[in-house]
Every structure is written in structure tokens, then in C-alpha cells.
Scaffold this motif. Sequence first.
Motif, mmCIF file in Angstrom:
data_model
loop_
_atom_site.group_PDB
_atom_site.id
_atom_site.type_symbol
_atom_site.label_atom_id
_atom_site.label_comp_id
_atom_site.label_asym_id
_atom_site.label_seq_id
_atom_site.Cartn_x
_atom_site.Cartn_y
_atom_site.Cartn_z
ATOM 1 N N LEU A 79 34.750 38.292 33.977
ATOM 2 C CA LEU A 79 34.989 37.850 35.351
ATOM 3 C C LEU A 79 33.675 37.546 36.066
ATOM 4 O O LEU A 79 33.600 36.607 36.866
ATOM 5 C CB LEU A 79 35.778 38.915 36.113
ATOM 6 C CG LEU A 79 37.243 39.069 35.696
ATOM 7 C CD1 LEU A 79 37.896 40.242 36.418
ATOM 8 C CD2 LEU A 79 38.027 37.796 35.960
ATOM 9 N N THR A 83 32.639 33.792 37.448
ATOM 10 C CA THR A 83 32.190 33.584 38.829
ATOM 11 C C THR A 83 30.822 32.912 38.874
ATOM 12 O O THR A 83 30.567 32.072 39.739
ATOM 13 C CB THR A 83 32.168 34.931 39.582
ATOM 14 O OG1 THR A 83 33.430 35.587 39.427
ATOM 15 C CG2 THR A 83 31.920 34.714 41.065
ATOM 16 N N VAL A 117 36.492 32.013 45.730
ATOM 17 C CA VAL A 117 36.995 33.317 45.279
ATOM 18 C C VAL A 117 38.068 33.836 46.230
ATOM 19 O O VAL A 117 39.086 34.403 45.805
ATOM 20 C CB VAL A 117 35.835 34.326 45.142
ATOM 21 C CG1 VAL A 117 36.366 35.742 44.934
ATOM 22 C CG2 VAL A 117 34.918 33.928 43.988
ATOM 23 N N LEU A 121 41.914 34.938 45.495
ATOM 24 C CA LEU A 121 42.210 36.362 45.693
ATOM 25 C C LEU A 121 43.710 36.687 45.747
ATOM 26 O O LEU A 121 44.151 37.672 45.135
ATOM 27 C CB LEU A 121 41.514 36.848 46.964
ATOM 28 C CG LEU A 121 41.292 38.343 47.109
ATOM 29 C CD1 LEU A 121 40.388 38.860 45.993
ATOM 30 C CD2 LEU A 121 40.655 38.655 48.463
ATOM 31 N N LEU A 124 45.770 37.863 42.619
ATOM 32 C CA LEU A 124 45.698 39.229 42.102
ATOM 33 C C LEU A 124 46.859 40.078 42.592
ATOM 34 O O LEU A 124 47.111 41.166 42.070
ATOM 35 C CB LEU A 124 44.382 39.879 42.509
ATOM 36 C CG LEU A 124 43.098 39.237 41.986
ATOM 37 C CD1 LEU A 124 41.889 40.042 42.432
ATOM 38 C CD2 LEU A 124 43.117 39.121 40.476
ATOM 39 N N TYR A 263 41.317 34.686 37.075
ATOM 40 C CA TYR A 263 41.161 35.994 37.714
ATOM 41 C C TYR A 263 42.391 36.888 37.531
ATOM 42 O O TYR A 263 42.282 38.038 37.111
ATOM 43 C CB TYR A 263 40.849 35.821 39.204
ATOM 44 C CG TYR A 263 39.458 35.303 39.478
ATOM 45 C CD1 TYR A 263 38.348 35.895 38.891
ATOM 46 C CD2 TYR A 263 39.241 34.231 40.339
ATOM 47 C CE1 TYR A 263 37.062 35.423 39.140
ATOM 48 C CE2 TYR A 263 37.963 33.747 40.596
ATOM 49 C CZ TYR A 263 36.880 34.344 39.991
ATOM 50 O OH TYR A 263 35.610 33.875 40.232
ATOM 51 N N PHE A 267 42.690 40.244 35.078
ATOM 52 C CA PHE A 267 42.946 41.506 35.768
ATOM 53 C C PHE A 267 44.263 42.150 35.317
ATOM 54 O O PHE A 267 44.449 43.357 35.463
ATOM 55 C CB PHE A 267 42.986 41.269 37.276
ATOM 56 C CG PHE A 267 43.251 42.502 38.090
ATOM 57 C CD1 PHE A 267 42.293 43.507 38.188
ATOM 58 C CD2 PHE A 267 44.454 42.668 38.758
ATOM 59 C CE1 PHE A 267 42.534 44.644 38.933
ATOM 60 C CE2 PHE A 267 44.706 43.810 39.504
ATOM 61 C CZ PHE A 267 43.740 44.804 39.601
ATOM 62 N N GLY A 295 42.480 45.482 43.037
ATOM 63 C CA GLY A 295 42.074 44.229 42.404
ATOM 64 C C GLY A 295 41.181 43.404 43.306
ATOM 65 O O GLY A 295 40.165 42.844 42.865
ATOM 66 N N SER A 296 41.524 43.348 44.583
ATOM 67 C CA SER A 296 40.720 42.580 45.541
ATOM 68 C C SER A 296 39.333 43.179 45.702
ATOM 69 O O SER A 296 38.325 42.455 45.731
ATOM 70 C CB SER A 296 41.430 42.521 46.894
ATOM 71 O OG SER A 296 42.700 41.897 46.775
ATOM 72 N N LEU A 299 37.305 42.351 42.628
ATOM 73 C CA LEU A 299 36.874 40.956 42.573
ATOM 74 C C LEU A 299 35.727 40.690 43.548
ATOM 75 O O LEU A 299 34.804 39.934 43.248
ATOM 76 C CB LEU A 299 38.057 40.034 42.887
ATOM 77 C CG LEU A 299 37.786 38.523 42.745
ATOM 78 C CD1 LEU A 299 37.234 38.198 41.369
ATOM 79 C CD2 LEU A 299 39.062 37.734 43.009
ATOM 80 N N ILE A 302 32.664 41.952 41.926
ATOM 81 C CA ILE A 302 32.261 40.982 40.897
ATOM 82 C C ILE A 302 31.581 39.781 41.534
ATOM 83 O O ILE A 302 30.568 39.276 41.032
ATOM 84 C CB ILE A 302 33.498 40.553 40.075
ATOM 85 C CG1 ILE A 302 33.904 41.699 39.138
ATOM 86 C CG2 ILE A 302 33.240 39.266 39.300
ATOM 87 C CD1 ILE A 302 35.294 41.551 38.562
ATOM 88 N N LEU A 303 32.106 39.312 42.661
ATOM 89 C CA LEU A 303 31.503 38.193 43.383
ATOM 90 C C LEU A 303 30.079 38.531 43.806
ATOM 91 O O LEU A 303 29.149 37.719 43.612
ATOM 92 C CB LEU A 303 32.356 37.864 44.609
ATOM 93 C CG LEU A 303 31.769 36.868 45.617
ATOM 94 C CD1 LEU A 303 31.568 35.500 44.973
ATOM 95 C CD2 LEU A 303 32.683 36.760 46.847
#
Length: 384
Positions: A79, A83, A117, A121, A124, A263, A267, A295-296, A299, A302-303
Motif C-alpha cells: 500500500l 501510494t 487518497v 478512502l 475501505l 486499497y 485491506f 482502515g482509514s 491508510l 500509509i499516506l
Amino acid sequence: MHGLGQLSTPYALENGGWASIFLLVGLGIMCAYTANIIGRCLDEEPSSKTYQDIGQQAFGSKGRLIASAFIYLEIFFALVSYTISLSDNIPLVFAGVRLHLPWLRLSTTQLLTVIAVLVALPSLWLRNLSSISFLSFAGILMSMVIFVTILCTAAFSNVGLGKHIPVLRLDKIPTVSGLYMFSYAGHIVFPNIYTVMKDPSSFTKVSVTSFSMVAVLYTGLAFVGASLFGPTVNSQVTLSMPPGLLVTKVALWATVLTPVTKYALEFAPFAIQLEHHLPATMGPRARIIIRGSIGSAGLLLILALALSVPYFQYVLSLTGSLVSVAISVIFPCAFYLKIRWDRLSRPVVVLNAAMIAVGFVLAVVGTASSAKLLVKSIQNGHVA
């Protein structure tokens, strides 16, 4: 990992030299074999449904724990790589766009990446697996679009073939092996495919056919991309395509849309395990809120990491060497030897032991090389 892997194969071939194509094909053969023995492990225990189940079947709770840890590591790093790819390609899609928020110290590229992203979102929060399977089809379609656009560039553009590439660069092979290995990473989903097949006995034929097609696609794309752009090829071949061409715009859009479709898919395994550990008394709405919120948050983390470490080729190579080699080569062979030890012939035992040894060597040298290059790039970036 199909979408990311194909982007890097021309770069990997140019860096490793023409002879490194044998490494790409060889790893494909190894991964086709390990996919097959995963099916044989599942034959031994009908209750096994997932990769983690095979780990438990072979080595008990420790096997499950280690398999789970590596799976989640692979998902996380994949992931991050998606990104970074999004961040690298999106400014070319929106060339000329300028964004500035005085209260945020972010560049236009970073802001565009954040927006993309945030658009992805809500996926997810999907709980319907049929919706996620649609995203899987969209991701495959985007990968095929990228492949076709590269071929069209070779056939119809003014970019000339025949750029000079050395036969072999041994010093680059450790990093290149990680990039090639990542391209074949997908073994964590094979148990799920096996268990839903109407005729599991055809799994071997399906896995061999699939890996053959992927190997042919990667080999063709690596040759064409490396020949087209030579030493100037980027770590993502789409970044090397001639600006202004329609096929380039299509390829860039496909590359930007690919992470958006991935994504929720990447996930999903974590989300399913998370739901299994939630109290049975918890209502559906609460489950969705917890799943979507975690999950949010993941992410967004990760961003932040992807924007901080924007070195696609080194992150991808590190993932392939550190995680993908273990999941796709070392673990399947070790599981197979442990589960069916008393029924395996001596040549099969030697073959699997040799593959474990080769995988271990690739993991050690590849991880050391890519980690060193990544740290050096980060240091140079901070100095700049």
C-alpha cells in the motif's frame, strides 16, 4: 501485485542487464511451483482455508503467527508502494494544476495525492465482497491498459528501439531480484482461490497457466520498455513515456487509478481477521464503524509514510526481498516439507530445501542492498 510489478520490470531489466531476464523467468517458475504445493498442503487438511491455516497446520500457533505477520507486512508495504506510485504519476495527469493552502506546507503533488487518497478512502468501508471483486476486475483492466499503451508507444511513436543495455550488471542483481520477486507476489490469496474452486484438482493447471501468462507479459514488457528508453527508463515505465501522446495520457490515468482500486482489496484480509476478533454481541453498524475507522487511520498513516519516503524502486525492492521472497518461496516450501515429510521422495526434499536456500540468499542480499540504497536516498533527500 500485478499492477506495480509490471511498472518496474523495464527498469529492473535495464539495471540488471539483458541476462537478468533469466532471473525473472526463473523466479516465475519457482513461484508457479510454490503455488502448486500450497494446493497440495490444503489437500492434507480440508479445514485449512487460508495461508495462515497452512502455517498452523505445519508449525502450530507459531507458524500461524509468523505467516500472519509477514502477510500484514506485505500488505502494508504494498500500500505504501501504491501510494508512492500515485504520487509520482498524478502531477503528470494534472499537469499545469497548481494548488496551495497557506495553512498546509504541502506541494501541489502532495495535495493532489492527499485528495486522491481521500477519494479512495470510502472504499475501505465497503463490507460487500462483490463490490470489492469489482475493484479487482478494474485493477486487472488498468494493468492491461498500461501494457497495451507501452506496446503502442513502441509501435507508433518516434521513440527508437535498440538503446544500449549491458549484458549483465552483477552488482545490481540483489536490488533487481527484489523488484522481480515483488512482481510475482500473490501467494496469500491462492488458498482462497483453491477453496472456492468447483474442481480443486485443476488448481495446478490454473496456477501454472496463470504464472506462464504473467511471466510472458512481464518478459515482453521488460524487453519493450527497456529497449525503448534504455538508461533513461524510470523506475515506473509510465514516467518515461513521451509527453503529449494520447497513449501516454491513457497510461498515466491507468497508473493513477490502479492504487484507487487496490486499497480496499489489499485491506480486505486484515478487515476480515479484525471482524473475526470483534465480540459476537457487537451489532453490524458498530462492526462497520470500527472496521472503517481502523482502515482509514491505517491508510492515512500509509499516506504520510509514502509522502515522506518517495523512493518507489527501493521500497518495492525492499518489500520483494524482505517479505515477498518469504511468502512466495521460503514459507510454502517449508510448510510442504513439514506437512508431507514422510511421503516425499528424496529428490523432492532436495528440491524444496534448495529453493529455501536460494530464497534465503535472495532475501538477505536483496534486503541489505535495497535497505542501504533506501537509507542513502533518504539521507541525500534530507541534505538536499
